[in-house]
Design a protein around this motif. Structure first.
Motif, mmCIF file in Angstrom:
data_model
loop_
_atom_site.group_PDB
_atom_site.id
_atom_site.type_symbol
_atom_site.label_atom_id
_atom_site.label_comp_id
_atom_site.label_asym_id
_atom_site.label_seq_id
_atom_site.Cartn_x
_atom_site.Cartn_y
_atom_site.Cartn_z
ATOM 1 N N GLY A 145 -1.410 65.057 -14.388
ATOM 2 C CA GLY A 145 -0.023 65.164 -14.817
ATOM 3 C C GLY A 145 0.085 65.433 -16.308
ATOM 4 O O GLY A 145 -0.904 65.369 -17.056
ATOM 5 N N ALA A 146 1.316 65.700 -16.732
ATOM 6 C CA ALA A 146 1.562 66.018 -18.137
ATOM 7 C C ALA A 146 1.318 64.801 -19.033
ATOM 8 O O ALA A 146 1.004 64.948 -20.219
ATOM 9 C CB ALA A 146 2.995 66.506 -18.310
ATOM 10 N N LEU A 151 -2.181 62.344 -23.320
ATOM 11 C CA LEU A 151 -3.219 61.394 -23.729
ATOM 12 C C LEU A 151 -4.454 62.124 -24.254
ATOM 13 O O LEU A 151 -4.984 61.768 -25.312
ATOM 14 C CB LEU A 151 -3.585 60.500 -22.540
ATOM 15 C CG LEU A 151 -4.745 59.543 -22.766
ATOM 16 C CD1 LEU A 151 -4.436 58.560 -23.882
ATOM 17 C CD2 LEU A 151 -5.064 58.771 -21.486
ATOM 18 N N ILE A 152 -4.879 63.141 -23.535
ATOM 19 C CA ILE A 152 -6.106 63.793 -24.008
ATOM 20 C C ILE A 152 -5.835 64.622 -25.275
ATOM 21 O O ILE A 152 -6.686 64.727 -26.148
ATOM 22 C CB ILE A 152 -6.811 64.609 -22.903
ATOM 23 C CG1 ILE A 152 -5.970 65.758 -22.434
ATOM 24 C CG2 ILE A 152 -7.291 63.761 -21.739
ATOM 25 C CD1 ILE A 152 -6.819 66.959 -22.226
ATOM 26 N N ASN A 185 9.432 62.796 -23.154
ATOM 27 C CA ASN A 185 9.095 62.040 -21.952
ATOM 28 C C ASN A 185 8.352 60.741 -22.317
ATOM 29 O O ASN A 185 7.558 60.699 -23.262
ATOM 30 C CB ASN A 185 8.225 62.902 -21.028
ATOM 31 C CG ASN A 185 7.989 62.228 -19.700
ATOM 32 O OD1 ASN A 185 7.008 61.532 -19.519
ATOM 33 N ND2 ASN A 185 8.904 62.418 -18.769
ATOM 34 N N CYS A 186 8.592 59.716 -21.473
ATOM 35 C CA CYS A 186 8.026 58.392 -21.744
ATOM 36 C C CYS A 186 6.493 58.363 -21.675
ATOM 37 O O CYS A 186 5.860 57.430 -22.179
ATOM 38 C CB CYS A 186 8.603 57.386 -20.758
ATOM 39 S SG CYS A 186 8.385 57.896 -19.039
ATOM 40 N N GLY A 187 5.886 59.402 -21.104
ATOM 41 C CA GLY A 187 4.417 59.455 -21.038
ATOM 42 C C GLY A 187 3.801 59.391 -22.430
ATOM 43 O O GLY A 187 2.665 58.925 -22.602
ATOM 44 N N THR A 192 0.233 56.553 -26.569
ATOM 45 C CA THR A 192 -0.043 55.852 -27.837
ATOM 46 C C THR A 192 -0.571 54.438 -27.563
ATOM 47 O O THR A 192 -1.415 53.930 -28.297
ATOM 48 C CB THR A 192 1.211 55.747 -28.736
ATOM 49 O OG1 THR A 192 2.224 55.026 -28.037
ATOM 50 C CG2 THR A 192 1.714 57.106 -29.151
ATOM 51 N N ARG A 193 -0.083 53.830 -26.491
ATOM 52 C CA ARG A 193 -0.581 52.481 -26.174
ATOM 53 C C ARG A 193 -2.031 52.543 -25.723
ATOM 54 O O ARG A 193 -2.853 51.713 -26.105
ATOM 55 C CB ARG A 193 0.268 51.854 -25.085
ATOM 56 C CG ARG A 193 1.683 51.558 -25.549
ATOM 57 C CD ARG A 193 2.471 50.885 -24.469
ATOM 58 N NE ARG A 193 3.881 50.852 -24.805
ATOM 59 C CZ ARG A 193 4.815 50.358 -24.015
ATOM 60 N NH1 ARG A 193 4.489 49.858 -22.834
ATOM 61 N NH2 ARG A 193 6.069 50.361 -24.388
#
Ligand code: PLP
Length: 475
Positions: A145-146, A151-152, A185-187, A192-193
């Motif tokens: 997913g996006a 993340l990457i 988007n919340c992703g 970051t977490r």
């Protein structure tokens, strides 16, 4: 299961899916089950001995279908579409039947090379620059997913900003800051977490009147952080925000990123594929000149079933430097030759499915022209819907809508708008979702499902129009 049994049950499964698609329009879009109701109908313990496959198919009809919200219903206009087209579903069967595990080129040469090819194809179709292709020194990878793409990209950006220290020493506390718009988007916050930056490292940049990121506010925020000794590591721009489909001005954000040497990730999860149409190619303006990474989800609008995010990097070594770990049991001559791509270094898990086969099947079945036609049809149906809303003085359209998402509301209090949404959804004929636009409750329609035609969009409008007077009450 023997090959003969597989053949027989396989035919029954294909028939079941085809029947489901044929009858889905007669079902209520949203499932009416309450929490726990699905599980209560199922045995608490697994069967000790095997059961006939027919029993499973019977439970599909008896329990799973009533317990599902039907994303393939043509009246499904909520969130974003989930494109389970025929070629995509058939490719899923091939993927499972082949059952290869593509962690290394050596373990799955076709899986690896087809993924490289199909992602290069897609890059060409949506006008990404040569530097995002394998021939151009970059490359694409299929992610689930996006959010994983974010993340990457963030990991690669931190690796670059730290000159390689992040892979070894982790993220230095309090040093790095990242930027995105309040509409992103919340992703991103999850990313970051997970990287250990924490959500306090995010600067949510103000938006302009059209809800796109304000590049001047971005520059001010970055200058402030840099002056305070922090390192602006990454900016995430969005092409097609989740709420309203707003398009951040990448061509103006890019130079600001350059000024502060920050990585520019472009999240085009929903809208990136629109660039397949020459008249919509502008959505990707600025990407060719400035983006370091870019992601779009064919599993939203491009007739490809979940999960399929196409994630591109211009400098693939920033990612493989941070994710590459080569234990003895994975060593092989192809990897050591340096002549191959090992996708395990481009993602979190080691193992991976042959997802590329899905987009390969979709592109080959529809052809580029068929895919463009699907995008154009959705955009034109959305524009028609917006025209109906705009022509009705009981309603307001709340945000620009150049593509296939429309946010609107009744000229009434939030509670009345909530009641309108509930009433229309309760009919079971369509499903809309909601969002907040500038602090106001908004109803939201997203068009682009495999089976949605203008008549379904017209039904949504007819229901909204009828229920508007009922929920608003007498003047
Ligand atoms: N980015 C945008 C703009 C989205 O609209 C969405 C989902 O709707 C996402 C990211 C999250 O995508 P995924 O579910 O593939 O992680």
């Amino acid at each position: 299961m023997t090959a003969a049994q597989f053949r027989a049950h396989g035919r029954a499964v294909v028939d079941w899916v085809a029947d489901y698609w044929e009858r889905v329009e007669s079902l209520p879009v949203r499932s009416s089950v309450g929490p726990g109701e699905v599980r209560a109908q199922l045995p608490a313990e697994p069967p000790e001995t095997g059961e006939p496959f027919e029993a499973l198919l019977a439970d599909m009809d008896r329990i799973v279908v009533p317990g599902s919200t039907h994303w393939q219903h043509p009246g499904f206009l909520a969130y974003y579409p989930s494109g389970a087209s025929g070629p995509s579903a058939l490719a899923e069967l091939l993927i499972s039947g082949l059952g290869v595990q593509g962690m290394l080129w050596q373990t799955a040469p076709a899986c690896t090379e087809l993924e490289q090819l199909v992602l290069d194809w897609l890059a060409g179709l949506i006008g990404l620059p040569e530097r995002f292709t394998f021939a151009g020194g970059g490359g694409g990878v299929v992610q689930d997913g996006a959010s994983t793409a974010m993340l990457i990209a963030l990991l690669a950006a931190l690796q670059r900003a730290s000159r390689g220290q992040v892979a070894r020493a982790g993220v230095e506390r309090g040093r790095y800051v990242v930027y995105t718009s309040a509409e992103a988007n919340c992703g991103f916050e999850k990313a970051t977490r997970i990287t250990g930056l924490g959500s306090s490292a995010i600067r949510f940049v103000d938006t302009r009147a059209d809800l796109s990121m304000d590049p001047t506010a971005l520059r001010t925020a970055m200058a402030h952080d840099a002056a305070a000794g922090r390192t602006p590591a990454l900016v995430m721009a969005t092409i097609g925000t989740t709420s309203t489909g707003a398009i951040d001005p990448v061509a103006l954000i890019g130079p600001v990123c350059r000024e502060f040497d920050a990585w520019l990730h472009v999240d085009a999860a929903y809208a990136g594929v629109a660039a397949m149409c020459p008249e919509l190619r502008w959505v990707n303006d600025g990407v060719a000149d400035f983006a370091d990474s870019y992601a779009t989800n064919p599993h939203k609008w491009l007739l490809t079933a979940l999960e399929f995010d196409a994630c591109y990097l211009a400098d693939r070594s920033a990612l493989t430097d941070v994710l590459s770990v080569l234990p003895e049991y994975l060593r092989n001559s192809a990897t050591e030759s340096g002549a191959v791509v090992d996708y395990r270094d481009w993602q979190l898990p080691v193992g991976r499915r042959f997802r590329a086969l899905k987009l390969w099947a979709v592109i080959r079945w529809y052809g580029a022209s068929g895919l463009r036609e699907h995008i154009r049809y959705s955009v034109s149906a959305a524009q028609q819907f917006a025209a109906w809303v705009e022509a009705d003085d009981r309603f307001d359209v709340l945000a620009p809508h150049p593509l296939s998402v429309i946010c609107f509301r009744l000229r009434a209090a939030d509670d009345v708008n909530r009641a309108l949404l509930d009433a229309v959804n309760a009919t079971g004929r369509v499903l809309l979702s909601h969002t907040m636009v500038r602090g106001q409750f908004a109803l939201r329609v997203a068009i682009g499902g495999c089976a949605t035609r203008l008549e379904h969009v017209a039904t949504a409008w007819q229901l909204l129009s009828e229920w508007a007077d009922i929920v608003a009450g007498p003047n």
